[in-house]
Design a protein around this motif. Structure first.
Motif, PDB file in Angstrom:
ATOM      1  N   GLN A  15       0.851  -1.187   0.000  1.00 47.71           N
ATOM      2  CA  GLN A  15       0.000   0.000   0.000  1.00 47.71           C
ATOM      3  C   GLN A  15       0.887   1.237   0.000  1.00 47.71           C
ATOM      4  OE1 GLN A  15      -3.403   0.067   2.639  1.00 47.71           O
ATOM      5  NE2 GLN A  15      -3.197  -2.139   3.049  1.00 47.71           N
ATOM      6  N   ALA A  16       0.608   2.123  -0.941  1.00 46.53           N
ATOM      7  CA  ALA A  16       1.438   3.315  -1.114  1.00 46.53           C
ATOM      8  C   ALA A  16       1.415   4.211   0.123  1.00 46.53           C
ATOM      9  CB  ALA A  16       0.970   4.091  -2.343  1.00 46.53           C
ATOM     10  N   MET A  52       4.329   8.821  -1.652  1.00 51.70           N
ATOM     11  CA  MET A  52       4.703   8.378  -2.992  1.00 51.70           C
ATOM     12  C   MET A  52       3.873   9.131  -4.017  1.00 51.70           C
ATOM     13  SD  MET A  52       4.697   4.499  -4.566  1.00 51.70           S
ATOM     14  CE  MET A  52       5.967   3.981  -3.406  1.00 51.70           C
ATOM     15  N   GLN A  53       4.506   9.501  -5.132  1.00 50.13           N
ATOM     16  CA  GLN A  53       3.800  10.238  -6.174  1.00 50.13           C
ATOM     17  C   GLN A  53       2.720   9.363  -6.807  1.00 50.13           C
ATOM     18  OE1 GLN A  53       6.324  11.227  -9.525  1.00 50.13           O
ATOM     19  NE2 GLN A  53       7.706   9.523  -9.070  1.00 50.13           N
ATOM     20  N   VAL A  54       1.592   9.989  -7.108  1.00 51.34           N
ATOM     21  CA  VAL A  54       0.435   9.280  -7.652  1.00 51.34           C
ATOM     22  C   VAL A  54       0.463   9.392  -9.163  1.00 51.34           C
ATOM     23  CG1 VAL A  54      -2.078   9.123  -7.665  1.00 51.34           C
ATOM     24  CG2 VAL A  54      -0.870   9.763  -5.556  1.00 51.34           C
ATOM     25  N   LEU A  55       0.232   8.279  -9.839  1.00 51.90           N
ATOM     26  CA  LEU A  55       0.171   8.287 -11.295  1.00 51.90           C
ATOM     27  C   LEU A  55      -1.080   9.039 -11.736  1.00 51.90           C
ATOM     28  CD1 LEU A  55       1.795   7.092 -13.714  1.00 51.90           C
ATOM     29  CD2 LEU A  55       0.123   5.232 -13.758  1.00 51.90           C
ATOM     30  N   SER A  56      -0.920  10.006 -12.619  1.00 49.26           N
ATOM     31  CA  SER A  56      -2.037  10.852 -13.042  1.00 49.26           C
ATOM     32  C   SER A  56      -3.051  10.064 -13.869  1.00 49.26           C
ATOM     33  CB  SER A  56      -1.516  12.028 -13.870  1.00 49.26           C
ATOM     34  OG  SER A  56      -0.954  11.563 -15.086  1.00 49.26           O
ATOM     35  N   ARG A  57      -4.220  10.647 -14.039  1.00 53.62           N
ATOM     36  CA  ARG A  57      -5.288   9.979 -14.795  1.00 53.62           C
ATOM     37  C   ARG A  57      -4.875   9.764 -16.241  1.00 53.62           C
ATOM     38  NH1 ARG A  57      -9.202  11.774 -18.052  1.00 53.62           N
ATOM     39  NH2 ARG A  57      -8.609  13.934 -17.625  1.00 53.62           N
ATOM     40  N   GLU A  58      -4.198  10.759 -16.839  1.00 55.19           N
ATOM     41  CA  GLU A  58      -3.765  10.617 -18.228  1.00 55.19           C
ATOM     42  C   GLU A  58      -2.735   9.503 -18.371  1.00 55.19           C
ATOM     43  OE1 GLU A  58      -3.777  13.353 -16.528  1.00 55.19           O
ATOM     44  OE2 GLU A  58      -5.222  14.718 -17.484  1.00 55.19           O
ATOM     45  N   ASP A  59      -1.792   9.438 -17.429  1.00 51.62           N
ATOM     46  CA  ASP A  59      -0.781   8.382 -17.494  1.00 51.62           C
ATOM     47  C   ASP A  59      -1.373   7.013 -17.181  1.00 51.62           C
ATOM     48  OD1 ASP A  59       1.094  10.246 -18.177  1.00 51.62           O
ATOM     49  OD2 ASP A  59       1.950  10.432 -16.168  1.00 51.62           O
ATOM     50  N   VAL A  75      -0.371   3.475  -7.905  1.00 54.36           N
ATOM     51  CA  VAL A  75      -1.361   3.160  -8.930  1.00 54.36           C
ATOM     52  C   VAL A  75      -2.543   2.489  -8.242  1.00 54.36           C
ATOM     53  CG1 VAL A  75      -1.824   1.946 -11.088  1.00 54.36           C
ATOM     54  CG2 VAL A  75       0.460   2.890 -10.656  1.00 54.36           C
ATOM     55  N   ASN A  76      -3.638   3.210  -8.157  1.00 56.74           N
ATOM     56  CA  ASN A  76      -4.834   2.711  -7.460  1.00 56.74           C
ATOM     57  C   ASN A  76      -4.513   2.294  -6.021  1.00 56.74           C
ATOM     58  OD1 ASN A  76      -6.482   3.054  -9.762  1.00 56.74           O
ATOM     59  ND2 ASN A  76      -5.893   1.040 -10.545  1.00 56.74           N
ATOM     60  N   GLY A  77      -3.630   3.059  -5.381  1.00 60.72           N
ATOM     61  CA  GLY A  77      -3.299   2.816  -3.985  1.00 60.72           C
ATOM     62  C   GLY A  77      -2.188   1.812  -3.767  1.00 60.72           C
ATOM     63  N   GLU A  78      -1.718   1.133  -4.829  1.00 57.26           N
ATOM     64  CA  GLU A  78      -0.639   0.158  -4.711  1.00 57.26           C
ATOM     65  C   GLU A  78       0.657   0.715  -5.294  1.00 57.26           C
ATOM     66  OE1 GLU A  78      -2.979  -4.133  -4.872  1.00 57.26           O
ATOM     67  OE2 GLU A  78      -1.823  -3.450  -6.595  1.00 57.26           O
ATOM     68  N   CYS A  79       1.779   0.251  -4.792  1.00 57.82           N
ATOM     69  CA  CYS A  79       3.084   0.676  -5.311  1.00 57.82           C
ATOM     70  C   CYS A  79       3.394  -0.082  -6.592  1.00 57.82           C
ATOM     71  CB  CYS A  79       4.183   0.415  -4.283  1.00 57.82           C
ATOM     72  SG  CYS A  79       3.913   1.194  -2.683  1.00 57.82           S
TER      73      CYS A  79
END
Length: 371
Positions: free
Chosen positions: A205-206, A213-220, A334-338
C-alpha cells in the motif's frame, strides 16, 4: 456320414488349439545395438562432493593467470579452480551464496526456439481484432492534440510504446524474450505476484511509503492501461533480448523509441526486504520503503518476470557509464498500490541497448564492476 463327423471333430480340435497355444512371432529385423552415453555426458551429470583444501594460497584465476585480489576469487565447487569475479563473462557482481559452479562445470543451457503457437501459449496472448487498437490509438492522439501546449510543457506525459506493424516481427521479438526466460528457468508474468510464503498483497500500500509516494495521473493511467491491453493482445513493445558474452542477457531497441515512452512495468514476486537480506539475486527492485523497515518490500524476478528483468544497469562511478543511461525506474502509486515503471529518459535509436541506474534510491548496489 462318418467322414463328416470326423471333419467336425477335427475343426473343434484345431480351434481349441488356436485358443490355447502361444501366438507365433513374426520375424522382425535385427534391432540396432543400444547407444551408450559418452563419458563426458555422464561425468557432467554425476554428483560431486566439495573437498576442502588445507591451503588455498596457490589459487590463481584461470582467465588472467593472476592470484592477486584474493577477495575477488571465486572457487568452483566442482573443479576447485579459481576465477576473478571481474574476469568471468558475464561479470559476477556479488559473491554467490551457497555452492557456485564455473561456466565450464555448470554447462550452457540450450537456447530453445519457439513456434508461433508456442509463443502465443507462452505469453497467453488474447486474440482480438486490430480495429479496436487503431481506434484506441487514434482517440488517444486526439486527446493529446486537444491539450494546450502550456500544460504539455508543465508536466510531461507518458507515451505509449508503438508495436511493430509486422506480426512476424512481433513474434520474433516475443520469441527472444521467451528463450531468455526459459534459459533462466523463469515464467512470464506481466504483473506483480503474491505468494503465501512471502508478502501479502495487503502489505503493498502506497500509504505506507516513508514520506509519501507520487500518484500516477489519470492521463498516465490511460497510457498504462493502453499498453497493458496491447501486450495482452500480443502487440508487444519493440524490443529484443540478446545474449552478450560480457553482460549476459540484455535488451535492444528494435525500433526508434521516443523520450518518455513507457517501456515496461517491473514485475516479479513481492516479498519483504528482511526476507531477502542474504539473497544473491542481482535483480531485486525496491517497491516500498516503509516507515517501519520491517514492512519494506522488494520485487524479486528470480522465478517470474518480464522483459524488465533483462535491462542492464550502468556503471555510475564513471562518466562513460552514466552516458549510457537511456531509461529510468520510477515508483508510482497506482490505485493505492506501489508500482515500478520503466520509462525512456531520451530518444533511443534502433539497435541501441537499454540501461538504467540500479542505484535510484538506496545507492547500495555495487556497480563499479559494470562495463
Amino acid at each position: 456320414m462318418a467322414p463328416a463327423t470326423i471333419m467336425a471333430g477335427a475343426r473343434r480340435l484345431v480351434s481349441s488349439r488356436r485358443r490355447t497355444e502361444a501366438p507365433r512371432r513374426r520375424p522382425s529385423p535385427s534391432t540396432p545395438p543400444k547407444k551408450l552415453r559418452p563419458m563426458s555426458e555422464i561425468m557432467a551429470r554425476a554428483k560431486y562432493a566439495v573437498v576442502e583444501r588445507a591451503d588455498y594460497s596457490d589459487i590463481i584465476c584461470e582467465q588472467c593467470g593472476s592470484g592477486e585480489r584474493p577477495g575477488e576469487l571465486l572457487l568452483c565447487d566442482k573443479c576447485d579452480k579459481g576465477f576473478h569475479m571481474r574476469c568471468l563473462r558475464p561479470i559476477v557482481v556479488r559473491i554467490p551464496i551457497g555452492s557456485w559452479l564455473c561456466p565450464k562445470c555448470s554447462g550452457h543451457r540450450r537456447v530453445r526456439t519457439f513456434s508461433q503457437k508456442r509463443i502465443i501459449d507462452f505469453f497467453k496472448i488474447q486474440k482480438s481484432g486490430d480495429g479496436k487498437k487503431k481506434c484506441n490509438l487514434n482517440q488517444d492522439t486526439r486527446k493529446r492534440r486537444r491539450r494546450p501546449l502550456v500544460l504539455l510543457k508543465k508536466r510531461r506525459r507518458l507515451l505509449p510504446f508503438i508495436p511493430s506493424e509486422d506480426p512476424n516481427q512481433r513474434l520474433k521479438q516475443m520469441g527472444t524474450l521467451a528463450s531468455a526466460l526459459t534459459a533462466m528457468q523463469m515464467e512470464f508474468s506481466d504483473d506483480l505476484t503474491y505468494s503465501s510464503d512471502m508478502a501479502p498483497r495487503s502489505a503493498n500500500q502506497a500509504k505506507f511509503e516513508n514520506g509519501g509516494m507520487q500518484v500516477l495521473s489519470r492521463e498516465d493511467m490511460e497510457t498504462l492501461e493502453l499498453c497493458r491491453s496491447m501486450s495482452r493482445r500480443g502487440e508487444c513493445p519493440p524490443f529484443i533480448v540478446v545474449f552478450d558474452s560480457c553482460e549476459g542477457y540484455t535488451v535492444e531497441a528494435d525500433a526508434q523509441i521516443k523520450d518518455m515512452t513507457f517501456i515496461a512495468e517491473y514485475t516479479g514476486d513481492v516479498d519483504y526486504i528482511k526476507n531477502r537480506e542474504n539473497d544473491d539475486c542481482d535483480s531485486m527492485m525496491t517497491l516500498l520503503l516503509a516507515t517501519n523497515p520491517s514492512e519494506s518490500l522488494v520485487i524479486c524476478p528470480d522465478k517470474r518476470g518480464n522483459i524488465a528483468r533483462f535491462i542492464n544497469g550502468i556503471n555510475n562511478h564513471t562518466p562513460e557509464g552514466k552516458k549510457k543511461q537511456n531509461c529510468k525506474c520510477v515508483r508510482y502509486s497506482v490505485n493505492g498500490e506501489c508500482r515500478v515503471l520503466l520509462v525512456a529518459t531520451r530518444d533511443i535509436a534502433k539497435g541501441e541497448r537499454l540501461y538504467y541506474d540500479y542505484n535510484g534510491y538506496e545507492h547500495e548496489y555495487p556497480t563499479h564492476h559494470f562495463v
